[in-house]
Design a protein around this motif. Structure first.
Motif: not given
Length: 394
Positions: A372-387
């Motif tokens: 039952d996972p409660q927390v997830s990190v998500v990343t997008t980009g890198g090399g171009a602006p990252g989030g």
């Protein structure tokens, strides 16, 4: 902290058909995803008063398909607020902008989407008997790259990977563990582009693209679209789902040079600001994260994010992923549980957001992270602006 993130919830997600060379109009893909997201949230198009997307139909290469105008025209949504563009905090920048707009009271339900149709566009370009004439000169950063044959991000990111290999002792087998983990997870994902088993021998014997990156270090272009509905926290009570997803923290700060070659090459650029600004907005720590949906345009992108997010010290990323046990579905930090862009398909960062929601809602089926996972990190980009984004169960 009274955070803008706490004033909105993810209340619905949707995805179109995903595949290679589908031959489907990109507007159709975007609309399919948007309709699915509305249905998932239990809303109608008349409930939507905000629209947001990454990019829009800015080029003919299929990198981006439908835009705000297309969705507004087809669904006849009349938004009080909308945004689109490229210069944002990663591909997930529209989600950050939408959360800000909701916190400011500009809108109540925002439909966010991203569409790509790269493989169909490429197939059409190859069959075109009258290709577009070449530009007589090259401007911008490309004037320093193209004369040396560095046409692709594969060439540029290979420089960072090679530096990491030489400075920290990282190996191809360690990068291969990321690719093999992605393929194993993709085998459990119905919409993944590539599901066939991948062995380390397959990985090491595949053709080189740009040393030290081989074929399976590179993500998979595809056609497809993803959409989600972000609702004001109080308005979320009117949606279908009893447990809308909370945004714990978002980061998009830029602390490094935007150029790919004018700053450090110890790691992929434009990640550190996003990660540090995200962690600064929460009491949660890396140890609290149950799973990570990490942008993997290349295997080295993923390794860089693992280090930058603080899951291991700088330079230890290769040893962290070695063997794949730590990052497997049943490992201490499951990574890219849908197969990532390396095997599931390059949905331009939105596949990671979709998968995080599916996992937090406990709807991932055979690839569901246990416990039952409660927390997830998500990343997008890198090399171009990252989030960088932390999502939690509602």
């Amino acid at each position: 902290m009274d955070k803008f993130e706490s004033r909105s919830r993810i209340t619905g997600i949707g995805m179109s058909q995903v595949g290679r060379r589908l031959g489907v109009d990109p507007v159709g893909l975007a609309i399919d995803a948007c309709i699915a997201a509305l249905a998932d949230a239990g809303l109608t198009r008349r409930d939507i008063d905000g629209l947001a997307c990454h990019m829009g139909p800015v080029s003919s290469d299929g990198y981006s398909g439908a835009g705000i105008i297309d969705v507004e025209e087809v669904l006849r949504i009349h938004p009080r607020w909308f945004v689109s563009g490229h210069e944002m905090a990663g591909h997930s920048g529209p989600l950050l902008q939408a959360a800000l707009a909701i916190a400011a009271g500009l809108c109540r339900h925002v439909l966010i989407f991203r569409c790509t149709w790269e493989t169909t566009a490429l197939a059409r370009a190859r069959s075109d008997r009258d290709p577009a004439p070449q530009a007589p000169w090259v401007e911008g950063d490309h004037q320093w790259r193209l004369p040396f044959g560095a046409f692709s991000p594969a060439n540029w990111i290979a420089l960072y990977a090679d530096r990491h290999f030489n400075k920290y002792g990282t190996t191809r087998e360690q990068l291969g563990a990321i690719a093999l983990n992605a393929r194993a997870n993709a085998a459990l994902n119905a919409y993944a582009v590539y599901k066939d088993p991948l062995t380390m021998d397959d990985y090491l014997s595949a053709r080189m693209i740009s040393t030290p990156l081989g074929l399976y270090d590179c993500d998979v272009p595809c056609d497809g679209a993803v959409a989600m509905v972000l609702s004001a926290a109080d308005a979320a009570r009117d949606t279908r789902r009893p447990n809308p997803i909370r945004i714990e923290a978002m980061g998009g700060q830029t602390t490094e040079r935007w150029s790919w070659d004018q700053d450090t090459i110890d790691h992929e650029p434009l990640m550190k600001g996003a990660a540090s600004s995200m962690w600064a907005r929460t009491d949660l720590k890396p140890a609290d994260v149950a799973m990570a949906q990490i942008y993997d345009g290349f295997t080295f992108n993923c390794l860089s994010w693992i280090e930058t997010l603080g899951f291991c010290p700088t330079g230890e990323g290769g040893r962290f992923v070695e063997g794949g046990t730590r990052i497997a579905l049943d490992g201490e930090l499951p990574i890219n549980t849908h197969g990532g862009q390396l095997s599931a398909g390059r949905l331009q960062g939105y596949g990671f957001l979709h998968e995080a929601c599916v996992q937090l809602w406990g709807e991932a089926g055979d690839r569901q992270v246990p416990g039952d996972p409660q927390v997830s990190v998500v990343t997008t980009g890198g090399g171009a602006p990252g989030g960088a984004i932390l999502l939690t169960q509602g």
